[in-house]
Design a protein around this motif. Structure first.
Motif, mmCIF file in Angstrom:
data_model
loop_
_atom_site.group_PDB
_atom_site.id
_atom_site.type_symbol
_atom_site.label_atom_id
_atom_site.label_comp_id
_atom_site.label_asym_id
_atom_site.label_seq_id
_atom_site.Cartn_x
_atom_site.Cartn_y
_atom_site.Cartn_z
ATOM 1 N N GLY A 1 41.358 40.649 43.512
ATOM 2 C CA GLY A 1 41.768 41.212 42.237
ATOM 3 C C GLY A 1 41.753 40.235 41.077
ATOM 4 N N ALA A 2 42.445 40.655 40.000
ATOM 5 C CA ALA A 2 42.406 39.910 38.736
ATOM 6 C C ALA A 2 43.778 39.869 38.082
ATOM 7 N N GLY A 3 44.817 39.729 38.887
ATOM 8 C CA GLY A 3 46.180 39.794 38.359
ATOM 9 C C GLY A 3 46.522 38.707 37.373
ATOM 10 N N LYS A 4 45.735 37.630 37.337
ATOM 11 C CA LYS A 4 46.057 36.527 36.434
ATOM 12 C C LYS A 4 45.695 36.813 34.980
ATOM 13 N N ILE A 5 45.224 38.015 34.674
ATOM 14 C CA ILE A 5 45.142 38.389 33.255
ATOM 15 C C ILE A 5 46.547 38.601 32.688
ATOM 16 N N TYR A 6 47.537 38.740 33.574
ATOM 17 C CA TYR A 6 48.932 38.904 33.162
ATOM 18 C C TYR A 6 49.720 37.632 33.454
ATOM 19 N N LYS A 7 50.783 37.438 32.689
ATOM 20 C CA LYS A 7 51.644 36.273 32.887
ATOM 21 C C LYS A 7 52.583 36.485 34.066
ATOM 22 N N THR A 8 53.269 37.639 34.086
ATOM 23 C CA THR A 8 54.192 37.948 35.175
ATOM 24 C C THR A 8 53.432 38.742 36.227
ATOM 25 N N THR A 9 53.108 38.089 37.330
ATOM 26 C CA THR A 9 52.268 38.723 38.342
ATOM 27 C C THR A 9 52.627 38.218 39.727
ATOM 28 N N ASN B 1 50.297 37.940 41.847
ATOM 29 C CA ASN B 1 49.017 37.395 42.309
ATOM 30 C C ASN B 1 48.996 35.874 42.257
ATOM 31 N N ALA B 2 48.264 35.282 43.188
ATOM 32 C CA ALA B 2 48.088 33.833 43.227
ATOM 33 C C ALA B 2 47.259 33.358 42.037
ATOM 34 N N HIS B 3 47.330 32.065 41.772
ATOM 35 C CA HIS B 3 46.611 31.462 40.641
ATOM 36 C C HIS B 3 45.106 31.684 40.757
#
Length: 592
Positions: free
Chosen positions: A212-220, A222-224
């Motif tokens: 995925g691409a969760g790092k488009i958000y600050k609070t996530t 998802n891993a770095h």
């Protein structure tokens, strides 16, 4: 530059990638390229379980599972794909058990099952026990089990190889390739972290399983490393991304941190409470309460906070209460997540409720595929030899909102299908010639970033991107907030062109690769916001306060987003639509 040749190249070594590798490696010469050591992949962070209608604990069947998936996805689910997933779920669980995965057991020795949000009996009558689990380490166990099997089969792994381009026979970025014209994959280009060397992998089949691409958000949660690499590479090569505006915000992230506390906590009896001590989900979902689908629970929590019923000194979170459960039960079923509460917040779950708030968790959208994991370059035409599975893909089994435990199921069902289909294609298709200078664009971009003497810092641009996405494109959205997000992303795209890296070396240059990943994040944030602005309705994980109701007349379709050259230079996002596949379930009001 080194050149390698394999029948099948799999990009990513999480659950979907390794499940594909197990199938393809017995049928064709297979390589797995991964930017992480395989057992560090993000599948290992999945806690709660993997669902299947085994009926080991309660009456259940695959049709109820299909219905729950379609309803949970707010009727944007392609129902043929949901039927495949629910039917094949049972074999997927049994396959893992036979590989040695240590599922929790009932007293009779069967695989135990627990409740999870949105999974019901008899089309919504009551919550059902459908989630097969290994304590709250299910993803970790799946990852370890699959990796052991891959080692047993002598799968070739190229660890810490960053794939930075996919090679196609046609340039799709202009949008001028005729419908029906054959387009094929010829390989990928990768950067070896240890040496800085470029590698070209020639292949008949390529499987994207990059997550995925969760790092488009600050609070996530998802891993770095979850920077949407596969999605962005496909987008840049002219392949569309489907339904990217639908992003899931998991209700129970540790407040202020985003570290995930599994839905398993509520499955085992945990209760969400506001500052008045009220079990507020009884007001939002009277039938299944705290086990409503994630988008509904996340919005309810955010609403409690903004209406002044939040907890803590700043009234900015709610509480997950496990104190009524026996400590022995907590230790047996939820050992990891309770330890997270102790470690990161200093809270003792035996005696204190845990502060929680929604955290960016999962992309429902991704690279569009058929039910056999073939990548689509438009609504109907596939790219020959290119496949995708897992969170990077959108076969659309999750629609507008994914049900908990359907992700670990998705990677196993469609990872397996991708591996079989990729190997079949590789045994039947001829070799395709590589482009004249296959690594040219990758080398050019890397040297540009390395040679830029001074400019924007990667961390500054990434922080501002994540902050605007958190503030303007999260649980609640409006035209004003999304327009602000788009303005910010457009500005950040220009600033990214001036990014420089401090480390100019070649060996283990993570500074350089974080700059490359930032480019992926900026591209994907633009797609998310563009789709969210265009979808003037509320459906699943996409909630527009200015359009608070679902509009099936105008928006019962998938969004297809293409990156195209802009008339003023650079690129822009062009949106199209694709119909939703319906079989037996017509849209109705979504309530629980």
């Amino acid at each position: 530059m080194q050149t390698h040749q394999y029948d099948v190249v799999i990009v990513g070594a999480g659950g979907a990638g390794m499940r594909a590798a197990l199938e393809s490696s017995t049928r064709a010469r297979t390589a797995v390229l991964t930017k992480l050591y395989p057992t560090r992949s993000h599948t290992g962070a999945a806690q709660g379980g993997m669902c299947a209608a085994l009926a080991n604990v309660e009456e259940d069947n695959w049709e109820w599972h299909t219905f729950d998936t379609v309803k949970g996805g707010d009727y944007l689910v392609d129902q043929d794909a949901a039927e495949v997933m629910a039917k094949e779920a049972i074999d997927a669980v049994i396959d893992l058990e036979r590989m040695g995965l240590p599922f929790n057991r009932t007293p009779e020795g069967r695989i135990d099952q627990r409740r999870f949000g949105g999974h019901t009996r008899n089309h919504g009558e009551a919550a059902v026990r459908r989630s097969c689990y290994a304590a709250d380490r299910t993803g970790h166990m799946i990852l370890q089990t699959l990796y052991q099997q891959c080692v047993k089969q002598d799968v070739a792994f190229f660890n810490e190889f960053y794939v930075l381009d996919v090679l196609l026979t046609h340039d799709l970025t202009s949008g001028e390739v005729a419908d029906g014209e054959q387009v094929q994959v010829s390989g990928v280009v990768a950067y070896e972290l240890a040496t800085g060397e470029i590698h070209v992998f020639r292949a008949k089949s390529v499987v994207f399983a990059t997550g995925g691409a969760g790092k488009i958000y600050k609070t996530t949660s998802n891993a770095h490393t979850l920077t949407g690499d596969g999605m962005a590479l496909a987008l840049r090569r002219g392949i569309p991304l489907e339904d990217m505006e639908f992003f899931q915000f998991h209700p129970t992230g540790l407040a202020g941190l985003g570290i995930l506390l599994s839905e398993a906590a509520r499955g085992e009896g945990g209760i969400l409470r506001n500052s008045d001590g009220e079990r507020f989900m009884e007001r939002y979902a009277p039938t299944i309460k705290d086990l409503a689908p994630r988008d509904m629970v996340a919005r309810a929590m955010a609403n409690e906070v903004r209406e002044g019923r939040g907890c803590g000194p700043d009234k900015d979170y709610v509480l997950l209460d496990l104190t009524h459960l026996e400590p022995a039960h907590i230790d047996a079923k939820l050992p990891d997540i309770t330890e997270f509460a102790r470690t990161y917040l200093g809270v003792e779950p035996y005696t204190e409720p845990v502060p929680v708030y929604p955290t960016a968790h999962y992309a429902m959208g991704g690279i569009p595929t058929t039910i056999d994991a073939e990548v689509l370059r438009n609504n109907t035409d596939v790219v020959g030899g290119l496949f995708a599975a897992g969170e990077v893909a959108c076969v659309s089994v999750h629609g507008a909102n994914r049900l908990g435990t359907n992700s670990l199921l998705d990677i196993n069902v469609f990872g397996k299908r991708a591996g079989i289909a990729a190997a079949r294609y590789a045994t039947e298709a001829p070799w395709v010639d590589l482009p004249e200078d296959p690594a040219g664009p990758v080398v050019g971009e890397i040297e540009r970033l390395r040679d830029q003497a001074a400019g924007e810092r990667v961390a500054d641009v990434r922080r501002e991107l994540q902050e605007t996405m958190d503030a303007n494109a999260q649980v609640f959205r409006t035209a004003d907030s999304l327009t602000q997000a788009m303005d910010d992303v457009t500005s950040l795209k220009k600033r990214f062109a001036a990014v420089s890296v401090q480390d100019k070396g070649r060996r283990f240059n993570t500074d350089l690769l974080e700059a490359v990943e930032l480019g992926f994040l900026v591209d994907l944030a633009e797609v998310v916001v563009a789709g969210a602005l265009a979808r003037e309705e509320s459906r699943g994980g996409h909630f527009r306060e200015d359009f608070p109701t679902r509009d099936d007349e105008k928006f019962l379709h998938h969004t297809m987003a293409y990156q195209r050259p802009a008339a003023t230079g650079g690129t822009e996002i062009v949106l199209d639509h694709k119909p939703v596949t319906m079989t037996r379930y017509q849209p109705m009001e979504r309530k629980y």
